[in-house]
Design an enzyme around this catalytic site. Structure first.
Site, mmCIF file in Angstrom:
data_model
loop_
_atom_site.group_PDB
_atom_site.id
_atom_site.type_symbol
_atom_site.label_atom_id
_atom_site.label_comp_id
_atom_site.label_asym_id
_atom_site.label_seq_id
_atom_site.Cartn_x
_atom_site.Cartn_y
_atom_site.Cartn_z
ATOM 1 N N TRP A 296 0.985 -1.161 -0.284
ATOM 2 C CA TRP A 296 -0.477 0.033 0.267
ATOM 3 C C TRP A 296 0.711 1.638 -0.361
ATOM 4 C CZ3 TRP A 296 -0.430 -3.793 3.344
ATOM 5 C CH2 TRP A 296 -0.093 -3.853 4.704
ATOM 6 N N ARG A 297 2.548 1.186 0.091
ATOM 7 C CA ARG A 297 2.998 1.986 0.059
ATOM 8 C C ARG A 297 3.530 2.624 -1.288
ATOM 9 N NH1 ARG A 297 6.926 1.957 5.549
ATOM 10 N NH2 ARG A 297 4.750 2.534 7.087
ATOM 11 N N GLU B 98 -5.506 0.785 6.188
ATOM 12 C CA GLU B 98 -5.255 1.340 8.011
ATOM 13 C C GLU B 98 -6.870 0.162 8.105
ATOM 14 O OE1 GLU B 98 -3.462 2.316 9.101
ATOM 15 O OE2 GLU B 98 -2.555 3.498 7.464
ATOM 16 N N THR C 275 -4.528 -6.199 12.760
ATOM 17 C CA THR C 275 -4.112 -7.183 12.806
ATOM 18 C C THR C 275 -2.705 -7.697 12.168
ATOM 19 O OG1 THR C 275 -6.201 -7.677 11.459
ATOM 20 C CG2 THR C 275 -4.553 -9.292 10.882
ATOM 21 N N GLY D 55 -11.313 -11.370 10.706
ATOM 22 C CA GLY D 55 -12.194 -10.846 11.770
ATOM 23 C C GLY D 55 -12.884 -9.595 11.855
ATOM 24 N N TYR D 56 -13.463 -9.194 13.158
ATOM 25 C CA TYR D 56 -14.231 -7.720 13.372
ATOM 26 C C TYR D 56 -14.942 -7.392 11.554
ATOM 27 C CZ TYR D 56 -10.901 -7.930 17.226
ATOM 28 O OH TYR D 56 -10.053 -8.236 18.720
ATOM 29 N N TYR E 108 -8.104 8.479 13.893
ATOM 30 C CA TYR E 108 -6.518 7.711 12.978
ATOM 31 C C TYR E 108 -6.597 7.336 11.672
ATOM 32 C CZ TYR E 108 -3.395 3.962 12.030
ATOM 33 O OH TYR E 108 -2.176 3.730 11.147
ATOM 34 N N ASP F 270 -1.992 5.958 16.914
ATOM 35 C CA ASP F 270 -3.080 4.331 16.924
ATOM 36 C C ASP F 270 -1.431 3.861 18.630
ATOM 37 O OD1 ASP F 270 -0.046 4.093 16.184
ATOM 38 O OD2 ASP F 270 -0.588 2.690 14.694
#
Length: 401
Positions: free
Chosen positions: A34-35, A47, A53, A91-92, A130, A148
């Site tokens: 992602w950079r 993000e 994770t 998850g989440y 964030y 964060d």
């Protein structure tokens, strides 16, 4: 020091910190997909995935997600089952549902383009201070903090900030310190440098102070108190939940799967039917199972299978199963055990295996389906279900025949 007593730096100290941190980042930054560019969509996806994770886990998910949903419009229009499948294992799941809601808003209100200011970013579902700060600074070069846990750890050690980082009210203190020190020339790199520093050098335990580019600036280090920071209250204890998971097969060797409700934990995901039991009952079942394993050297499948007189047996495990599903021939003992920790809950699962009796069909609930193991990839399984399927695979239980 409390927030009222936090150390203040002059411009020279701020410049020294910026220069040292960015020089280190230029040499040591992690090469992450992602950079590769400043595409705000890619930054947003990464993000959100990185919340709760680890980086190494996220990378393959990131590649697949961008392959399946290459644009914000694709995400907004995605089928929910496919969306959840792309997220399976992270998850989440509320995170990805919120992402889709935000994508729809971006398409409707912002012509499909990510907003380039903090106010509009914060208006999107699932994007908090964030994530908004990360997108604003990295994609749009705005000098916004992205605070964060890593950043709070670094700054608590730099300035001996004794405010509890677990207290939401403390975030404002750290955001203010980052605003005072962030590079206006390279705000995105500055924030990412802090993330990398906290993740690799200024770690929670055993920080590598000897190679830390900011080692001479940490007030906590000067006072010999480095590992006292950050200050954090004890985590809320997880609430234990106890279940017997029912791996039921029909004559075709298909398994019974049940879809969870559309709200609450693991919404709209699939598991084996779950029978909640008390802690005492669960522990009794486990004790009986362990004793059986000690007494039986090499049990075979046939040692486990219950016969028609199963209802007369008094074992806690088998008795509960017969009471729940009398039309099933149950194996007499569990075939495995799994645990899974959510944010505030811990599931304990005993896996039961059984087969429909000849000519006796069990009554299905509206959310039930039969599915072969070869079709499991078509269903969104949460981590606990994945662990139970792994037990089946390990035991070699593939069909009712």
């Amino acid at each position: 020091m409390t927030s009222k007593e936090v150390i203040e730096w002059n411009e020279e100290q701020v410049k020294e910190m910026q220069d040292k941190l960015l020089a280190w980042y230029d040499q040591e930054k992690r090469l992450l997909p992602w950079r590769e560019n400043k595409d705000p969509y890619r930054i947003w996806v990464s993000e959100i995935m990185l919340q709760q994770t680890q980086v190494v886990t996220v990378i393959p998910y990131f590649h697949r997600f961008l392959e399946w949903f290459p644009t914000i419009k694709d995400l907004a229009e995605a089928d929910e089952d496919k969306l959840l499948k792309a997220w399976e294992g992270l998850g989440y799941y509320s995170r990805v549902r919120n992402m889709q809601e935000a994508a729809k808003t971006i398409v409707e209100k912002f012509d499909g383009k990510m907003p380039d200011n903090l106010k509009d970013l914060l208006s999107l579902k699932g994007i908090g201070p964030y994530t908004a700060g990360a997108i604003a600074s990295i994609a749009f070069d705005l000098p916004e903090p992205a605070v964060d846990g890593n950043v709070m750890r670094v700054y608590s050690r730099l300035f001996c900030i004794e405010d509890d980082i677990a207290d939401p009210k403390s975030r404002k203190i750290f955001e203010q310190k980052v605003r005072e020190t962030i590079s206006h020339d390279r705000p995105g790199d500055f924030n990412q440098a802090l993330m990398d520093l906290g993740a690799t050098i200024c770690t929670p335990t055993s920080p590598k102070i000897e190679i830390d580019p900011l080692k001479d600036l940490y007030e906590a280090h000067k006072q010999g108190r480095l590992e006292e920071f950050p200050v954090k209250k004890k985590k809320i204890k997880t609430v234990p939940m106890y279940y017997v998971a029912l791996a039921i097969q029909n004559e075709k060797g298909e398994y019974l799967l049940r879809k969870r409700p559309s709200d609450g934990l693991l919404a709209d995901m699939w598991t084996f039917p779950l029978l909640e039991v008390s802690k005492a009952a669960y522990e009794e079942m486990v004790k009986d199972w362990k004793n059986y394993q000690l007494d039986t050297k090499e049990p075979t499948l046939f040692d486990f299978v219950a016969d028609e007189t199963a209802s007369l047996l008094t074992g806690c495990f088998l008795a509960k199963l017969v009471d729940k599903q009398p039309k099933i021939v149950w194996q007499k003992q569990p075939i495995g055990e799994a645990t899974h920790i959510f944010s505030h809950r811990k599931w304990h699962l005993l896996l039961a295996s059984g087969f429909e009796k000849d000519q006796e069909k069990i009554l299905l609930e509206e959310s039930d389906v039969w599915a072969s193991k070869t079709d499991f990839d078509d269903f969104v399984f949460p981590k606990p279900q994945q662990k139970m399927v792994a037990i089946l695979n390990k035991k070699g239980i593939n069909s009712a025949t």
